[in-house]
Design a protein around this motif. Structure first.
Motif, PDB file in Angstrom:
ATOM      1  N   ARG A 134      30.154   5.820  19.914  1.00 13.43           N
ATOM      2  CA  ARG A 134      31.037   5.571  18.778  1.00 13.43           C
ATOM      3  C   ARG A 134      32.204   6.574  18.799  1.00 13.43           C
ATOM      4  N   ALA A 135      31.917   7.806  19.234  1.00 12.10           N
ATOM      5  CA  ALA A 135      32.932   8.867  19.250  1.00 12.10           C
ATOM      6  C   ALA A 135      34.139   8.464  20.094  1.00 12.10           C
ATOM      7  N   TYR A 136      33.887   7.762  21.177  1.00 13.10           N
ATOM      8  CA  TYR A 136      34.983   7.332  22.054  1.00 13.10           C
ATOM      9  C   TYR A 136      35.839   6.264  21.367  1.00 13.10           C
ATOM     10  N   LEU A 137      35.173   5.339  20.686  1.00 13.54           N
ATOM     11  CA  LEU A 137      35.930   4.300  19.967  1.00 13.54           C
ATOM     12  C   LEU A 137      36.761   4.938  18.849  1.00 13.54           C
ATOM     13  N   ASP A 138      36.181   5.959  18.185  1.00 13.10           N
ATOM     14  CA  ASP A 138      36.941   6.673  17.145  1.00 13.10           C
ATOM     15  C   ASP A 138      38.199   7.299  17.738  1.00 13.10           C
ATOM     16  N   LEU A 139      38.091   7.815  18.959  1.00 14.39           N
ATOM     17  CA  LEU A 139      39.262   8.410  19.620  1.00 14.39           C
ATOM     18  C   LEU A 139      40.331   7.343  19.894  1.00 14.39           C
TER      19      LEU A 139
END
Ligand code: U5P
Length: 277
Positions: A2-7
């Motif tokens: 999810r952290a990558y999509l948030d980026l």
């Protein structure tokens, strides 16, 4: 992941349109951090299919100190082709800086071996750092990668430039500073590569894996990858796979490609994009 999509969303929402060396143009933010708890699974992107094969070969190639693409070519890995000379040379890139950083007197420093020694003997040290940023070897941005190599410099200034290790509660963590980050094409590979390295060094030093912290400087989406980023944002992340290392080699320099296996990897399909050179 999810952290990558948030980026991706963060860059789309807050990025500035900026020109860049390659001429493609980017949307960019300055400064960003993501944290991956490696106990929760291996952070291989699930919102598009990635192949760990080239990541493993590239990492073993870095650790061997090699800076010629012959080994990669022999193993069908093409990620460095655009930057190499006809002879396959890349100049004093990662392999050279990691394991044979040259001192003024000609002796060399194996930064990886030194970090492993310190992890075993003095894990509270705050100096467990590997730097691939060597100003003396940096390329001249106004001439081609190949011309730089011919003049004894790196083909491309090291992107994942500086990393530090940390031990607490018997867990090994690592933070990377990546000065420049192609968020669509490069970053998923960079996360997987360093996570793999943390697993290997943890195995060698007897710690459990902790966190991999990714810190980016100029974090960008090339304009020709914006649509692809939006496709990924419509996809739901899937459970993370696990990494299995089949044996414990004698040292960090003795791993072989066959030692690694990624299990239970589920992903959405591959998304095509052009690399900006
Ligand atoms: N790049 C990565 N990861 C790498 C290597 C390169 O993202 O491991 C990308 C950089 O983000 C940048 C380009 O888009 O390659 C290098 O260009 P420059 O920053 O040297 O101009």
């Amino acid at each position: 992941m999810r952290a990558y999509l948030d980026l991706l969303q963060h860059i789309l929402d807050n990025g500035t349109d900026k020109g860049d060396r390659t001429g493609t143009g980017t949307r960019s933010v300055f400064g960003y951090q993501m944290r991956f708890d490696l106990q929760e699974g291996f952070p291989l992107l699930t919102t598009k299919k990635l192949h760990l094969r080239s990541i493993i070969h590239e990492l073993l190639w870095f650790l061997s100190g090699d800076t010629n693409i012959k080994y990669l070519k022999d193993n069908g890995v093409r990620i460095w082709d655009e930057w190499a000379t006809e002879e396959g040379d890349l100049g004093p890139l990662y392999g050279k800086q990691w394991v044979a950083w040259e001192k003024p007197n000609g002796e060399t420093i194996n930064q990886i071996a030194e970090v492993i020694e310190t992890l075993k003997n003095n894990p509270n040290s705050r100096r467990m750092i590997v730097s691939a940023w060597n100003p003396a070897d940096l390329p001249d941005e106004s001439i081609s990668p190949q011309e730089n190599v011919k003049q004894g410099r790196m083909a491309l200034a090291t992107c994942h430039a500086f990393f530090q290790f940390y031990v607490a509660n018997n867990r090994l963590s690592c933070q990377l500073y990546q000065r420049s980050a192609d968020t669509f094409l490069g970053v998923p590979f960079n996360i997987a590569s360093y996570s793999l390295l943390v697993h290997m060094i943890a195995q060698q030093t007897g710690y459990e894996v902790g966190d991999f912290i990714w810190t980016g400087g100029d974090v960008h989406l090339y304009n020709n990858t914006i649509e692809q980023a939006k496709i990924q944002l419509q996809r739901e992340p899937l459970p993370l796979p696990k990494l299995k290392i089949g044996r414990k080699p004698e040292s960090i320099f003795d791993y072989r490609f066959e030692d690694f296996e990624i299990v239970d990897y589920q992903s959405h399909p591959h998304i095509k994009a052009e690399v900006s050179v």
